[in-house]
Design a protein around this motif. Structure first.
Motif, PDB file in Angstrom:
ATOM      1  N   SER A  25      -6.445  32.659  74.996  1.00 51.57           N
ATOM      2  CA  SER A  25      -6.183  31.092  74.825  1.00 51.57           C
ATOM      3  C   SER A  25      -5.684  31.027  76.827  1.00 51.57           C
ATOM      4  O   SER A  25      -5.047  30.238  76.852  1.00 51.57           O
ATOM      5  CB  SER A  25      -4.469  31.203  74.119  1.00 51.57           C
ATOM      6  N   ALA A  66      -0.020  24.720  79.636  1.00 52.13           N
ATOM      7  CA  ALA A  66       0.876  25.379  78.854  1.00 52.13           C
ATOM      8  C   ALA A  66       0.036  25.424  77.280  1.00 52.13           C
ATOM      9  O   ALA A  66      -0.665  24.979  77.642  1.00 52.13           O
ATOM     10  CB  ALA A  66       1.807  24.746  78.873  1.00 52.13           C
ATOM     11  N   ILE A  68      -0.926  24.477  74.050  1.00 49.59           N
ATOM     12  CA  ILE A  68      -1.387  23.950  73.505  1.00 49.59           C
ATOM     13  C   ILE A  68      -0.566  23.620  71.711  1.00 49.59           C
ATOM     14  O   ILE A  68      -0.216  22.790  71.316  1.00 49.59           O
ATOM     15  CB  ILE A  68      -2.303  23.026  73.582  1.00 49.59           C
ATOM     16  N   MET A  71       2.924  23.605  71.485  1.00 55.21           N
ATOM     17  CA  MET A  71       3.940  22.330  72.009  1.00 55.21           C
ATOM     18  C   MET A  71       3.796  21.525  70.804  1.00 55.21           C
ATOM     19  O   MET A  71       4.176  20.504  70.246  1.00 55.21           O
ATOM     20  CB  MET A  71       2.822  21.648  72.774  1.00 55.21           C
ATOM     21  N   LEU A  85      10.261  24.511  78.976  1.00 53.84           N
ATOM     22  CA  LEU A  85       9.678  24.935  80.363  1.00 53.84           C
ATOM     23  C   LEU A  85      10.520  25.755  81.494  1.00 53.84           C
ATOM     24  O   LEU A  85      10.433  25.967  82.395  1.00 53.84           O
ATOM     25  CB  LEU A  85       9.331  24.127  80.688  1.00 53.84           C
ATOM     26  N   PHE A 105     -10.031  28.781  86.076  1.00 53.91           N
ATOM     27  CA  PHE A 105      -9.486  26.961  85.410  1.00 53.91           C
ATOM     28  C   PHE A 105      -7.842  27.285  85.703  1.00 53.91           C
ATOM     29  O   PHE A 105      -7.463  28.435  85.191  1.00 53.91           O
ATOM     30  CB  PHE A 105      -9.164  26.987  84.090  1.00 53.91           C
ATOM     31  N   GLY A 109      -0.478  23.673  82.874  1.00 48.87           N
ATOM     32  CA  GLY A 109       0.751  23.906  83.857  1.00 48.87           C
ATOM     33  C   GLY A 109       0.402  24.923  84.391  1.00 48.87           C
ATOM     34  O   GLY A 109       0.978  25.931  85.679  1.00 48.87           O
ATOM     35  N   PRO A 131      -4.739  17.956  83.903  1.00 50.92           N
ATOM     36  CA  PRO A 131      -5.653  17.120  82.528  1.00 50.92           C
ATOM     37  C   PRO A 131      -4.459  16.625  81.108  1.00 50.92           C
ATOM     38  O   PRO A 131      -4.224  16.287  79.833  1.00 50.92           O
ATOM     39  CB  PRO A 131      -6.324  17.981  82.521  1.00 50.92           C
ATOM     40  N   LEU A 135      -3.937  14.834  76.594  1.00 51.23           N
ATOM     41  CA  LEU A 135      -3.591  15.572  75.186  1.00 51.23           C
ATOM     42  C   LEU A 135      -2.570  13.880  75.139  1.00 51.23           C
ATOM     43  O   LEU A 135      -1.195  14.734  73.631  1.00 51.23           O
ATOM     44  CB  LEU A 135      -2.714  16.473  75.828  1.00 51.23           C
ATOM     45  N   PRO A 139       2.404  16.108  83.431  1.00 47.46           N
ATOM     46  CA  PRO A 139       2.544  17.061  83.851  1.00 47.46           C
ATOM     47  C   PRO A 139       4.431  17.437  83.564  1.00 47.46           C
ATOM     48  O   PRO A 139       4.729  16.358  83.839  1.00 47.46           O
ATOM     49  CB  PRO A 139       2.604  16.819  85.423  1.00 47.46           C
ATOM     50  N   ILE A 141       5.894  20.957  84.681  1.00 46.07           N
ATOM     51  CA  ILE A 141       6.359  21.869  85.568  1.00 46.07           C
ATOM     52  C   ILE A 141       6.192  21.538  87.157  1.00 46.07           C
ATOM     53  O   ILE A 141       6.140  22.644  87.922  1.00 46.07           O
ATOM     54  CB  ILE A 141       5.905  23.399  85.156  1.00 46.07           C
TER      55      ILE A 141
HETATM   56  N1  CAA Z   1      -3.474  26.305  75.128  1.00 43.27           N
HETATM   57  C1  CAA Z   1      -3.479  26.976  73.883  1.00 43.27           C
HETATM   58  N2  CAA Z   1      -4.377  27.580  73.580  1.00 43.27           N
HETATM   59  C2  CAA Z   1      -5.507  26.985  74.807  1.00 43.27           C
HETATM   60  C3  CAA Z   1      -5.756  26.322  75.798  1.00 43.27           C
HETATM   61  C4  CAA Z   1      -4.296  25.910  76.377  1.00 43.27           C
HETATM   62  N3  CAA Z   1      -4.143  24.987  77.396  1.00 43.27           N
HETATM   63  N4  CAA Z   1      -6.176  26.678  76.579  1.00 43.27           N
HETATM   64  C5  CAA Z   1      -7.087  26.458  76.319  1.00 43.27           C
HETATM   65  N5  CAA Z   1      -6.653  27.610  75.168  1.00 43.27           N
HETATM   66  C6  CAA Z   1      -7.928  27.922  74.065  1.00 43.27           C
HETATM   67  C7  CAA Z   1      -8.965  27.532  72.838  1.00 43.27           C
HETATM   68  O1  CAA Z   1      -7.422  26.996  72.331  1.00 43.27           O
HETATM   69  C8  CAA Z   1     -10.154  28.478  72.968  1.00 43.27           C
HETATM   70  O2  CAA Z   1      -9.088  28.682  71.906  1.00 43.27           O
HETATM   71  P1  CAA Z   1      -9.737  29.410  70.144  1.00 43.27           P
HETATM   72  O3  CAA Z   1     -10.708  30.708  70.660  1.00 43.27           O
HETATM   73  O4  CAA Z   1      -8.871  29.979  69.355  1.00 43.27           O
HETATM   74  O5  CAA Z   1     -10.663  28.209  69.464  1.00 43.27           O
HETATM   75  C9  CAA Z   1      -9.890  29.637  73.960  1.00 43.27           C
HETATM   76  O6  CAA Z   1      -8.570  28.613  74.408  1.00 43.27           O
HETATM   77  C10 CAA Z   1     -10.942  29.220  74.920  1.00 43.27           C
HETATM   78  O7  CAA Z   1     -10.880  27.841  74.926  1.00 43.27           O
HETATM   79  P2  CAA Z   1     -12.125  27.101  75.029  1.00 43.27           P
HETATM   80  O8  CAA Z   1     -12.944  27.199  73.412  1.00 43.27           O
HETATM   81  O9  CAA Z   1     -11.990  25.404  75.103  1.00 43.27           O
HETATM   82  O10 CAA Z   1     -13.258  27.546  76.064  1.00 43.27           O
HETATM   83  P3  CAA Z   1     -13.789  26.375  77.498  1.00 43.27           P
HETATM   84  O11 CAA Z   1     -14.543  27.164  78.258  1.00 43.27           O
HETATM   85  O12 CAA Z   1     -14.913  25.847  76.187  1.00 43.27           O
HETATM   86  O13 CAA Z   1     -13.055  25.390  77.916  1.00 43.27           O
HETATM   87  C11 CAA Z   1     -11.108  24.929  78.992  1.00 43.27           C
HETATM   88  C12 CAA Z   1     -12.455  25.940  78.875  1.00 43.27           C
HETATM   89  C13 CAA Z   1     -11.879  23.158  79.798  1.00 43.27           C
HETATM   90  C14 CAA Z   1      -9.800  25.222  79.804  1.00 43.27           C
HETATM   91  C15 CAA Z   1     -10.686  23.750  77.900  1.00 43.27           C
HETATM   92  O14 CAA Z   1      -9.722  24.862  76.699  1.00 43.27           O
HETATM   93  C16 CAA Z   1      -8.973  23.096  77.821  1.00 43.27           C
HETATM   94  O15 CAA Z   1      -9.257  22.191  77.523  1.00 43.27           O
HETATM   95  N6  CAA Z   1      -7.893  23.509  78.088  1.00 43.27           N
HETATM   96  C17 CAA Z   1      -6.273  22.862  77.517  1.00 43.27           C
HETATM   97  C18 CAA Z   1      -6.852  22.214  79.154  1.00 43.27           C
HETATM   98  C19 CAA Z   1      -5.342  21.451  79.132  1.00 43.27           C
HETATM   99  O16 CAA Z   1      -5.232  20.324  79.337  1.00 43.27           O
HETATM  100  N7  CAA Z   1      -4.347  21.738  79.846  1.00 43.27           N
HETATM  101  C20 CAA Z   1      -2.728  21.003  80.137  1.00 43.27           C
HETATM  102  C21 CAA Z   1      -2.340  21.218  78.843  1.00 43.27           C
HETATM  103  S1  CAA Z   1      -0.294  20.885  78.706  1.00 43.27           S
HETATM  104  C22 CAA Z   1       0.310  21.291  80.032  1.00 43.27           C
HETATM  105  O17 CAA Z   1       0.335  22.098  80.676  1.00 43.27           O
HETATM  106  C23 CAA Z   1       1.776  20.730  79.913  1.00 43.27           C
HETATM  107  C24 CAA Z   1       2.354  20.985  80.858  1.00 43.27           C
HETATM  108  O18 CAA Z   1       2.481  20.673  82.391  1.00 43.27           O
HETATM  109  C25 CAA Z   1       3.100  22.016  81.060  1.00 43.27           C
END
Ligand code: CAA
Length: 258
Positions: A25, A66, A68, A71, A85, A105, A109, A131, A135, A139, A141
Motif C-alpha cells: 500500500s 494515511a 484510505i 478510513m 491519528l 511519494f 499523512g 492531496p 478525497l 490534512p 496530522i
Molecule cells: N492508503 C491505502 N492504500 C494506498 C494508499 C493510501 N494512502 N496509497 C496507495 N495505496 C495502495 C493502492 O490502493 C494500491 O493498492 P492495490 O495494489 O491493492 O490496488 C497500491 O497502494 C499501489 O498504488 P497505485 O496502484 O495507486 O500506484 P500508482 O503508482 O498508480 O499511484 C499514488 C501512486 C499517486 C501515490 C496513488 O497511489 C495515490 O494517489 N495514493 C493516494 C494518495 C493520497 O491520497 N494520500 C492522502 C491520503 S489521506 C491522508 O493522508 C489524511 C491525513 O492527512 C492524515
C-alpha cells in the motif's frame, strides 16, 4: 512485546533506523503502523546507545498517506472517540533528532510525517503533496500548520487546495527539505548525517533541538531567553569541557554521550 509488523526497526551504530514496511500500500499509515512507529521512537529515545533517529520508506514511497482503505467507512464517532491519528501527536515528545529520508511519494499523512521529523533529506525523485482535498477531506496530522510554517501561506494553500504535488528540486527551493541527493545515496546520506549528530555531546544535541523548536512557539523574546538559558546550561555538561579543550589543544573531541 511482539515484534512490529508494519515497520523494520534496526540500530546502526548510534543511529536508530525505522523503515516503514507496508510495500503493497505504498507504506500507507494505518493505525497499527502509527502505534508501532511511536513505540519504536520512544524506545530509541530511552536508549543511551542511540543518539539520533532516521525514518525512511522504500525507493517508491516514503508513505502515500494515511490508509484510505482503513478510513473509508469509518464513522465520525470512531475518529472522535478513538483517534487513530492520535499516536502521531507524541512525535513531538521525542527529544533526539529525527531525520526523514524521503524517496518517492510523501503524500498526505506521508508528507506530514516527514514534516514531523526534524529535517528532511530527499532523493531526486521525491514528490511531496497534500492531496487529501481530492478525497473530500483535508490534512489531519498537522499539514495545514507545519507545511504552512515550512513553506509559507501561498504555496501551502496551493498544495492543500489543489492537491498537486511538487518534486524534490522545488521542495528544496522553498525550504521544505534540507538536502536533495541522488536516489541511490539517500539512505547513506541520512545515516551519515544522523551518525554525525549522534557523535556530538548528547545533552547539547538535545538542547539544540529544543532551542530550534522554540522558534515555533511563543514570542521571539521568550525563544531567545530560552536559548540563552540552554546555552548557559550546556556549560554544565562534560561534553562542553571536552569539546572546547579538544579545540584548544588541536585534537579531536571524544564525547561520552550523556
Ligand atoms: N492508503 C491505502 N492504500 C494506498 C494508499 C493510501 N494512502 N496509497 C496507495 N495505496 C495502495 C493502492 O490502493 C494500491 O493498492 P492495490 O495494489 O491493492 O490496488 C497500491 O497502494 C499501489 O498504488 P497505485 O496502484 O495507486 O500506484 P500508482 O503508482 O498508480 O499511484 C499514488 C501512486 C499517486 C501515490 C496513488 O497511489 C495515490 O494517489 N495514493 C493516494 C494518495 C493520497 O491520497 N494520500 C492522502 C491520503 S489521506 C491522508 O493522508 C489524511 C491525513 O492527512 C492524515
Amino acid at each position: 512485546t511482539s515484534s512490529p509488523q508494519t515497520i523494520i526497526v534496526e540500530r546502526r551504530d548510534r543511529v536508530g533506523l525505522i523503515t516503514l514496511n507496508r510495500p503493497k500500500s505504498l507504506n500507507a499509515l494505518n493505525g497499527q503502523l502509527a502505534i508501532e512507529a511511536l513505540a519504536a521512537l520512544k524506545a530509541f529515545d530511552a536508549d543511551d546507545r542511540v543518539g539520533s533517529i532516521v525514518i525512511t520508506g522504500s525507493a517508491r514511497a516514503f508513505a502515500a498517506g494515511a490508509d484510505i482503505a482503513e478510513m473509508a467507512e469509518k464513522p465520525f464517532t470512531d475518529f472522535y472517540m478513538n483517534d487513530f491519528l492520535g499516536p502521531w501527536d507524541d512525535v513531538k515528545s521525542i527529544s533526539k533528532p529525527i531525520i526523514a529520508a524521503v524517496g518517492g511519494f510523501a503524500l498526505g499523512g506521508g508528507c506530514e510525517l516527514a514534516l514531523l521529523c526534524d529535517f528532511i533529506i530527499a532523493s531526486e525523485d521525491a514528490q511531496f503533496g497534500q492531496p487529501e482535498i481530492k478525497l473530500g477531506i483535508l490534512p489531519g496530522i498537522g499539514g495545514s500548520q507545519r507545511l504552512t510554517r515550512a513553506v509559507g501561506k501561498s504555496l501551502a494553500m496551493d498544495l492543500v487546495l489543489t492537491g498537486r504535488t511538487i518534486g524534490a528540486a522545488e521542495a528544496k527551493a522553498v525550504g521544505l527539505v534540507a538536502r536533495v541527493v541522488p536516489s541511490s545515496d539517500l539512505l547513506q546520506a541520512a545515516l551519515e548525517a544522523a551518525h554525525t549528530i549522534a557523535g556530538y555531546n548528547a545533552p547539547a544535541v538535545k538542547m539544540a533541538k529544543e532551542a530550534v523548536n522554540r522558534a515555533f512557539e511563543g514570542p521571539l523574546s521568550e525563544g531567545l531567553r530560552h536559548e540563552r538559558l540552554l546555552f548557559q546550561a550546556a556549560f554544565a555538561t562534560e561534553g562542553q569541557k571536552e569539546g572546547m579543550n579538544a579545540f584548544v589543544n588541536k585534537r579531536a573531541p571524544v564525547f561520552r554521550h550523556r
